[in-house]
Design an enzyme around this catalytic site. Structure first.
Site, PDB file in Angstrom:
ATOM      1  N   GLU A 107       3.346   5.425  -3.154  1.00 37.70           N
ATOM      2  CA  GLU A 107       3.413   6.717  -2.457  1.00 37.70           C
ATOM      3  C   GLU A 107       4.835   7.046  -1.987  1.00 37.70           C
ATOM      4  O   GLU A 107       5.257   8.193  -2.054  1.00 37.70           O
ATOM      5  CB  GLU A 107       2.457   6.669  -1.262  1.00 37.70           C
ATOM      6  CG  GLU A 107       2.053   8.037  -0.761  1.00 37.70           C
ATOM      7  CD  GLU A 107       0.947   7.928   0.279  1.00 37.70           C
ATOM      8  OE1 GLU A 107      -0.151   7.450  -0.072  1.00 37.70           O
ATOM      9  OE2 GLU A 107       1.192   8.318   1.434  1.00 37.70           O
ATOM     10  N   ASP A 108       5.566   6.051  -1.549  1.00 32.44           N
ATOM     11  CA  ASP A 108       6.830   6.329  -0.850  1.00 32.44           C
ATOM     12  C   ASP A 108       8.088   5.802  -1.525  1.00 32.44           C
ATOM     13  O   ASP A 108       9.183   5.955  -0.971  1.00 32.44           O
ATOM     14  CB  ASP A 108       6.766   5.755   0.579  1.00 32.44           C
ATOM     15  CG  ASP A 108       5.736   6.470   1.434  1.00 32.44           C
ATOM     16  OD1 ASP A 108       5.384   7.611   1.095  1.00 32.44           O
ATOM     17  OD2 ASP A 108       5.278   5.892   2.419  1.00 32.44           O
ATOM     18  N   HIS A 116       0.789  -1.241   0.000  1.00 37.69           N
ATOM     19  CA  HIS A 116       0.000   0.000   0.000  1.00 37.69           C
ATOM     20  C   HIS A 116       0.820   1.289   0.000  1.00 37.69           C
ATOM     21  O   HIS A 116       0.328   2.325  -0.439  1.00 37.69           O
ATOM     22  CB  HIS A 116      -1.038   0.002   1.140  1.00 37.69           C
ATOM     23  CG  HIS A 116      -0.503   0.398   2.479  1.00 37.69           C
ATOM     24  ND1 HIS A 116       0.036  -0.510   3.371  1.00 37.69           N
ATOM     25  CD2 HIS A 116      -0.408   1.608   3.099  1.00 37.69           C
ATOM     26  CE1 HIS A 116       0.409   0.117   4.459  1.00 37.69           C
ATOM     27  NE2 HIS A 116       0.157   1.416   4.321  1.00 37.69           N
TER      28      HIS A 116
HETATM   29  P1  NDP Z   1       2.704  13.070   8.549  1.00 35.28           P
HETATM   30  O1  NDP Z   1       1.833  12.691   7.425  1.00 35.28           O
HETATM   31  O2  NDP Z   1       3.912  13.883   8.301  1.00 35.28           O
HETATM   32  O3  NDP Z   1       3.208  11.800   9.344  1.00 35.28           O
HETATM   33  C1  NDP Z   1       2.327  10.799   9.694  1.00 35.28           C
HETATM   34  C2  NDP Z   1       2.575   9.599   8.831  1.00 35.28           C
HETATM   35  O4  NDP Z   1       3.908   9.135   9.040  1.00 35.28           O
HETATM   36  C3  NDP Z   1       1.690   8.429   9.192  1.00 35.28           C
HETATM   37  O5  NDP Z   1       0.445   8.554   8.556  1.00 35.28           O
HETATM   38  C4  NDP Z   1       2.519   7.247   8.718  1.00 35.28           C
HETATM   39  O6  NDP Z   1       2.255   7.157   7.331  1.00 35.28           O
HETATM   40  C5  NDP Z   1       3.963   7.717   8.889  1.00 35.28           C
HETATM   41  N1  NDP Z   1       4.714   7.235  10.079  1.00 35.28           N
HETATM   42  C6  NDP Z   1       6.013   6.823  10.071  1.00 35.28           C
HETATM   43  N2  NDP Z   1       6.437   6.504  11.288  1.00 35.28           N
HETATM   44  C7  NDP Z   1       5.400   6.682  12.129  1.00 35.28           C
HETATM   45  C8  NDP Z   1       5.247   6.485  13.536  1.00 35.28           C
HETATM   46  N3  NDP Z   1       6.250   6.044  14.311  1.00 35.28           N
HETATM   47  N4  NDP Z   1       4.043   6.782  14.106  1.00 35.28           N
HETATM   48  C9  NDP Z   1       3.025   7.224  13.327  1.00 35.28           C
HETATM   49  N5  NDP Z   1       3.114   7.441  11.974  1.00 35.28           N
HETATM   50  C10 NDP Z   1       4.301   7.165  11.375  1.00 35.28           C
HETATM   51  O7  NDP Z   1       1.827  13.758   9.704  1.00 35.28           O
HETATM   52  P2  NDP Z   1       0.961  15.051   9.609  1.00 35.28           P
HETATM   53  O8  NDP Z   1       1.603  16.022   8.692  1.00 35.28           O
HETATM   54  O9  NDP Z   1      -0.419  14.605   9.385  1.00 35.28           O
HETATM   55  O10 NDP Z   1       1.014  15.651  11.074  1.00 35.28           O
HETATM   56  C11 NDP Z   1       0.019  15.352  12.041  1.00 35.28           C
HETATM   57  C12 NDP Z   1      -0.844  16.553  12.331  1.00 35.28           C
HETATM   58  O11 NDP Z   1      -0.028  17.616  12.791  1.00 35.28           O
HETATM   59  C13 NDP Z   1      -1.580  17.038  11.094  1.00 35.28           C
HETATM   60  O12 NDP Z   1      -2.962  17.099  11.357  1.00 35.28           O
HETATM   61  C14 NDP Z   1      -0.979  18.415  10.781  1.00 35.28           C
HETATM   62  O13 NDP Z   1      -1.988  19.355  10.445  1.00 35.28           O
HETATM   63  C15 NDP Z   1      -0.327  18.812  12.077  1.00 35.28           C
HETATM   64  N6  NDP Z   1       0.938  19.474  11.903  1.00 35.28           N
HETATM   65  C16 NDP Z   1       1.716  19.210  10.820  1.00 35.28           C
HETATM   66  C17 NDP Z   1       2.941  19.823  10.661  1.00 35.28           C
HETATM   67  C18 NDP Z   1       3.772  19.479   9.469  1.00 35.28           C
HETATM   68  O14 NDP Z   1       4.868  19.954   9.332  1.00 35.28           O
HETATM   69  N7  NDP Z   1       3.289  18.624   8.576  1.00 35.28           N
HETATM   70  C19 NDP Z   1       3.433  20.774  11.646  1.00 35.28           C
HETATM   71  C20 NDP Z   1       2.564  20.948  12.754  1.00 35.28           C
HETATM   72  C21 NDP Z   1       1.354  20.327  12.855  1.00 35.28           C
HETATM   73  P3  NDP Z   1       2.389   5.822   6.433  1.00 35.28           P
HETATM   74  O15 NDP Z   1       1.288   4.871   6.781  1.00 35.28           O
HETATM   75  O16 NDP Z   1       2.256   6.350   5.035  1.00 35.28           O
HETATM   76  O17 NDP Z   1       3.743   5.304   6.741  1.00 35.28           O
HETATM   77 ZN    ZN Z   2       0.694   3.081   5.577  1.00 39.12          ZN
END
Ligand code: NDP
Ligand code: ZN
Length: 178
Positions: A64-65, A60
């Site tokens: 994307e990555d 999945h």
């Molecule tokens: P990201 O999308 O940057 O990161 C979350 C994603 O990282 C997950 O969906 C997962 O995606 C992957 N991932 C990898 N390692 C981990 C881990 N250890 N734990 C959880 N996820 C992991 O996050 P957001 O940008 O959504 O940030 C969260 C909230 O904070 C948002 O609602 C945003 O509005 C807010 N925010 C964002 C900032 C920014 O710089 N982006 C700054 C401040 C606030 P996968 O399944 O694809 O691996």
């Molecule tokens: Zn995922």
């Protein structure tokens, strides 16, 4: 090809594609643990044995990555798997904010197969946030991620009782009115 051969081929493809990537937690867990864990949630908790759904879960995050293309997925694994992967893949040419908004909007219109993968992906990531969060995230960012995830999950309801119950337990711990 036997089911075992198909699954091992899929795992091998994903592990090769993600080989240089790590999760964002302190231990820098190998990235492949995530798609394999998502597929394992589907078999062990959601009781799903649809091979295309399990393959899509394993694949999945490849488009994307990594440098993987949908054409490659279709050639290697067929159109059914490719279509599910397509449904769960964010368009990286869009801003993060737009991608987050589109996930909420697209959730209710997804196919049953894509909803299963989306629920398992959210469940895995929210458990990661509880147990091994990204190193540089403050409380506010973690809370925003829980709130956004609930909006997506609300659009996926009526798909799988076990996963939705586990997600609701997590939301109750982190969102005051959940
Ligand atoms: P990201 O999308 O940057 O990161 C979350 C994603 O990282 C997950 O969906 C997962 O995606 C992957 N991932 C990898 N390692 C981990 C881990 N250890 N734990 C959880 N996820 C992991 O996050 P957001 O940008 O959504 O940030 C969260 C909230 O904070 C948002 O609602 C945003 O509005 C807010 N925010 C964002 C900032 C920014 O710089 N982006 C700054 C401040 C606030 P996968 O399944 O694809 O691996
Ligand atoms: Zn995922």
């Amino acid at each position: 090809m036997s089911v075992a051969e198909i699954l091992i081929k899929t795992v091998n493809f994903a592990s090769t594609k993600h080989k240089h990537q790590r999760r964002k937690d302190e231990a820098q867990t190998p990235y492949i643990n995530h798609p394999l864990g998502v597929a394992y949630i589907l078999t062990s908790e959601a009781k799903i044995d649809n091979i295309h759904v399990l393959q899509a879960a394993i694949l999945h995050d490849t488009v994307e990555d990594t440098d993987t293309t949908f054409e490659e997925i279709e050639t290697e694994f067929g159109v059914e798997v490719c279509n599910i992967v397509r449904e769960v893949t964010d368009d990286k040419s869009l801003t993060k904010e737009t991608r987050k908004k589109l996930q909420v909007e697209h959730a209710p219109n997804s196919t049953y197969e894509a909803k299963l993968v989306k629920l398992a992906d959210k469940l895995y990531n929210l458990r990661d946030l509880e147990n091994s969060p990204p190193v540089d995230w403050d409380e506010n960012r973690i809370n925003q991620y829980f709130n956004w995830s609930k909006q997506v999950v609300d659009g996926l309801r009526g798909t799988n009782e076990a996963m939705e119950k586990s997600l609701d337990d997590i939301f109750k711990r982190h969102i005051s009115c959940a």
